[in-house]
Enzyme design. Structure first.
Site, PDB file in Angstrom:
ATOM      1  N   ILE A  83      16.947  -3.736  -3.165  1.00 31.61           N
ATOM      2  CA  ILE A  83      17.202  -2.760  -3.883  1.00 31.61           C
ATOM      3  C   ILE A  83      15.911  -2.173  -4.122  1.00 31.61           C
ATOM      4  CG2 ILE A  83      19.280  -3.568  -5.109  1.00 31.61           C
ATOM      5  CD1 ILE A  83      17.675  -4.303  -7.411  1.00 31.61           C
ATOM      6  N   GLY A  84      14.913  -2.529  -3.140  1.00 28.00           N
ATOM      7  CA  GLY A  84      13.405  -2.137  -3.509  1.00 28.00           C
ATOM      8  C   GLY A  84      12.445  -2.909  -3.765  1.00 28.00           C
ATOM      9  N   LEU A 136       5.525 -15.254  -2.895  1.00 26.70           N
ATOM     10  CA  LEU A 136       5.718 -15.238  -1.598  1.00 26.70           C
ATOM     11  C   LEU A 136       4.732 -14.162  -0.760  1.00 26.70           C
ATOM     12  CD1 LEU A 136       9.636 -15.552  -1.647  1.00 26.70           C
ATOM     13  CD2 LEU A 136       8.008 -17.352  -0.695  1.00 26.70           C
ATOM     14  N   ASN A 137       4.809 -13.094  -1.557  1.00 24.58           N
ATOM     15  CA  ASN A 137       4.093 -11.886  -0.947  1.00 24.58           C
ATOM     16  C   ASN A 137       3.214 -11.134  -2.081  1.00 24.58           C
ATOM     17  OD1 ASN A 137       3.063  -9.428  -0.173  1.00 24.58           O
ATOM     18  ND2 ASN A 137       4.757  -9.252   1.343  1.00 24.58           N
ATOM     19  N   GLU A 182      12.113  -9.489 -13.031  1.00 28.22           N
ATOM     20  CA  GLU A 182      12.429  -9.057 -14.255  1.00 28.22           C
ATOM     21  C   GLU A 182      11.187  -9.353 -15.442  1.00 28.22           C
ATOM     22  OE1 GLU A 182      16.821  -8.834 -13.704  1.00 28.22           O
ATOM     23  OE2 GLU A 182      15.341  -9.863 -12.803  1.00 28.22           O
ATOM     24  N   THR A 206       4.045  -7.221  -2.345  1.00 31.42           N
ATOM     25  CA  THR A 206       5.327  -6.614  -3.028  1.00 31.42           C
ATOM     26  C   THR A 206       5.710  -7.309  -4.483  1.00 31.42           C
ATOM     27  OG1 THR A 206       6.602  -8.773  -2.076  1.00 31.42           O
ATOM     28  CG2 THR A 206       6.586  -6.604  -0.735  1.00 31.42           C
ATOM     29  N   ARG A 252       5.619 -19.896  -7.120  1.00 35.31           N
ATOM     30  CA  ARG A 252       4.907 -19.712  -5.805  1.00 35.31           C
ATOM     31  C   ARG A 252       5.280 -18.239  -5.453  1.00 35.31           C
ATOM     32  NH1 ARG A 252       6.150 -22.410   0.193  1.00 35.31           N
ATOM     33  NH2 ARG A 252       4.383 -21.745   1.051  1.00 35.31           N
TER      34      ARG A 252
END
Length: 743
Positions: A470-471, A635-636, A710, A639, A633
């Site tokens: 969803i983005g 991940l990116n 969130e 983003t 952790r």
């Protein structure tokens, strides 16, 4: 062997970014077909009552108008004799469109006009003449608090927390007390992409449904359930979603309308809602909450009471974890929590980014700030003193909790130690400067998910799961996980989602997707590794014959011996030498329930905000935000930072801009458009700094991921409100903090 195939933890660009910026990415309303027709929804003009008559003759007389669907001509749907399936449905009597003359809320869809062109359908919709018999309605939460009642039924994710200790006695004996009531009106999702469904109809009676959704399996299940279709007849797709924030968790009514029309007319049909109709889908519930906190002079909490009342519809009981956070976030032996609902003549509220936490933590963190001033104590120090190493409600230690590091790093970066604690003490000209802070907390959830992986002889890997993006960056992080796990160049990996024919994935929501689908993707790739080793052992004179998978590593598209990296084999060569075209696996990861049950699993944050308030005009500008996040952790980081920034912007928006105006005379949100429902623009948002606190967690899942969707929003509104008090000396407990309230 090098680190060129180490991707997890790297700030990588979105793999779907090029498709989005060039327009190649297609959203639900972007699909076309020969003979496609268009549907426009007609919305009810009253909040409660019944339809006396619907005159559709003028619309049907127009050439090109195919049909006007109303409760008078829609019947025989399967949902009366089949179970109603919706992964996100709250308990109650689920609303069934075009099945009755009764009107239960304003803007209820009461007709669908279908025509050969969109313009014609829109015009014809204005010619549908509806007569109503209106009944008295009630849409005011505060005017009906005497009707508050406990929620009925059960909903996954909600459990009324048990009280502990003796609140009344402890609060009465506490030398320092703070009591206040906080109010939050309805807040609407309003993603850029409005809800739309395009249904392609085929001669054999099967359909392909392109839907704006956070779960294609939910879309498919709903359509099968309502219309009595088999899974073979319904293909559900949603490869791209232009924002949802929870609005796509439940099937929205344009899905029902589009499928209904396609099946009845045996034509392909597109239905897209208007911006005004986006305000009829559900919303963050209207809530009033009262907090009472008692402490001793050193700041140690002795008693916390958190009481909340939220609005729900007349036909469903929507519940949120609003009060629960007060029993979890701080160390306190005497805690009392209660949560009630008031049935109103509105549609059912709907999960919205960090449901319950955004509301409940706002009340808790503002109350903590009020207590800090009564104690003449630094608000940050008050939180440090009451830091809890366990979830007090569950009596379980946290699997990991980097909150203290969040406090330290964010406060240092913000310069909190330079704060003059006195309200109205930091002033430049007519601008009052205020500094405020708050704690944030959210759940680190995992939900069921599966993934399939296919490695082919050309060295390419395709991984898929019926999840959504969803983005948030799901395409990208899943590609990273797969590429690193199998040691492939990232360009050799394709991740597929948004297709109901792919392996099961739950709705994308709750910050659970990265952990849940990510674990499934990782496991699928680990199984591919095992299969490749098995194949390699079958190669004549194979040096890998006696080796276990633990003695190998995968990188650069090769399989290496760990002890002697000079011994390796290209993965493509394994396929060629064994004459294997493809290796296919489907994974179903099973969590270590017994280990996880011993711990509380949450993300945490510390948010510091600077505001500038124009003393004469009452205008508020958030000039700086520093947010430190402990979410396992990352991940990116690229983003993930985008996710946190988006949450912060929405927190600012909820604190200062987003005000739904309910006209109780008509029972309708009257500012149902972007012109009058205010959201921040670029000029309203200034410096935002995001810090990711290192946190290692081997309990939550094998990846150590907690999710960041969130947590970025939780606590932001409280930090803004607390900063406004520091700037002005005026405590506003009603969101949003608009200039009329300050003046």
């Amino acid at each position: 062997m090098n680190n060129e195939t180490t991707y997890i933890g790297r700030p990588m660009n979105r793999v779907d970014g090029y498709a989005k910026v060039t327009g190649d990415a297609k959203y639900a309303a972007d699909y076309h077909a020969k003979g496609l027709c268009y549907g426009v929804v007609v919305s009810a003009g009253i909040a409660r009552g019944r339809i006396v008559d619907i005159d559709t003759s003028a619309a049907l007389q127009l050439e090109g108008v195919l049909q006007v669907f109303t409760h008078q001509n829609v019947s025989g749907l399967a949902w009366f004799n089949r179970s109603y399936k919706d992964m996100d449905a709250p308990p109650g009597k689920h609303f069934r469109y075009l099945q009755t003359d009764m009107v239960a809320y304003s803007q209820q869809p009461v007709a669908l006009v279908v025509a050969e062109t969109f313009e014609l359908a829109r015009y014809a919709a204005t010619l549908v003449n509806i007569s109503y018999e209106a009944d008295a309605h009630t849409t005011s939460l505060t005017g009906n608090l005497d009707k508050a009642r406990p929620p009925k039924g059960k909903k996954t994710g909600f459990k009324k927390p048990a009280n502990r200790g003796h609140f009344d006695k402890a609060f009465k004996e506490a030398p320092v007390r703070a009591e206040a009531t906080y109010y939050q009106g309805a807040e609407h999702h309003n993603p850029m992409e409005m809800h739309a469904t395009t249904v392609l109809y085929y001669k054999n009676g099967s359909i392909t449904v392109y839907d704006k959704t956070q779960g294609v399996l939910n879309t498919q299940s709903y359509v099968k359930s309502v219309f009595g279709l088999s899974g073979k007849k319904v293909k559900a797709l949603s490869p791209f979603v232009g924002g949802a924030f929870g609005s796509g968790l439940r099937p929205q009514y344009q899905l029902f309308m589009a499928v209904l029309a396609a099946l009845e007319l045996k034509r392909s049909v597109k239905v897209m809602l208007t911006r005004q109709q986006m305000f009829s889908l559900g919303f963050r519930p209207i809530t009033q909450q009262t907090l009472s906190i008692g402490a001793v002079e050193d700041g140690s909490l002795q008693a916390i009471s958190h009481q909340a009342v939220s609005g729900t519809s007349q036909f469903e009981d929507y519940v949120e974890n609003i009060v629960n956070w007060s029993g979890m976030l701080y160390h306190c032996k005497n805690v009392q929590q209660d949560y009630k609902l008031v049935s109103l003549d509105t549609y059912t509220p709907l999960d919205m980014r960090a449901p319950g936490a955004v509301t409940g933590v706002f009340g808790l963190e503002c109350a903590m700030d009020e207590l800090a001033y009564k104690l003449n104590m630094d608000p940050l120090e008050l939180r440090r003193i009451n830091y809890s190493v366990e979830d007090g409600s569950m009596k379980k230690p946290y699997s990991s909790k980097g909150l203290m590091d969040c406090y330290e790093q964010a406060a240092a970066r913000f310069g909190w130690s330079q704060r003059n604690p006195a309200p109205r003490s930091m002033k430049t000209g007519r601008l009052l400067t205020g500094w405020g802070m708050a704690t944030g907390m959210w759940d680190a959830m995992t939900v069921p998910a599966r993934a399939k992986a296919t490695f082919t002889a050309d060295g390419k890997l395709t991984v898929g799961s019926a999840t959504a993006d969803i983005g948030t960056g799901t395409y990208t992080i899943m590609t990273q996980i797969a590429a690193e796990t199998l040691g492939l160049p990232i360009d050799n990996v394709t991740f597929q989602l948004g297709d109901a024919s792919l392996p099961f994935a739950y709705l994308e929501g709750g910050s659970a997707t990265a952990a849940s689908v990510g674990t499934a993707v990782q496991k699928a790739c680990l199984q591919i590794r095992e299969r490749l080793l098995s194949l390699a052992k079958d190669i004549p004179d194979s040096p890998f014959r006696e080796l276990s998978i633990e003695q190998l590593t995968f990188a650069d598209g090769k399989m290496y011996m760990i002890e002697t990296p000079a011994n390796f084999i290209h993965l493509k060569d394994i396929m060629t030498l064994t004459e294997t075209d493809a290796v296919n696996v489907t994974s179903t990861p099973l969590p270590n329930i017994f280990k996880q049950m011993k711990y509380a699993k949450n993300t945490h944050s510390a948010v510091f905000v600077e505001v500038q308030v124009d003393e004469e005009l009452g205008l508020v500008k958030v000039s700086r935000v520093v947010s430190a996040i402990a979410a396992g952790r990352i991940l990116n980081p690229k983003t993930a930072r985008s996710q946190i920034m988006g949450g912060i912007v929405w927190g600012i928006s909820g604190a200062l801009y987003e005000e739904s105006v309910m006209d109780h005379q008509f029972g309708r949100f009257v500012n149902h458009n972007y012109a009058e429902y205010h959201i921040p623009v670029n000029l309203d948002i200034n410096d935002i700094e995001v810090i990711f606190v290192e946190e290692n967690d081997d309990v939550v899942n094998p990846l150590g991921v907690k999710g960041v969707g969130e947590i970025g929003q939780v606590g932001v509104a409280a930090a803004v409100a607390n900063a406004i008090f520091h700037a002005t000396g005026k405590r506003i407990r009603d969101l949003p903090v608009t200039l009329d309230k300050l003046l």
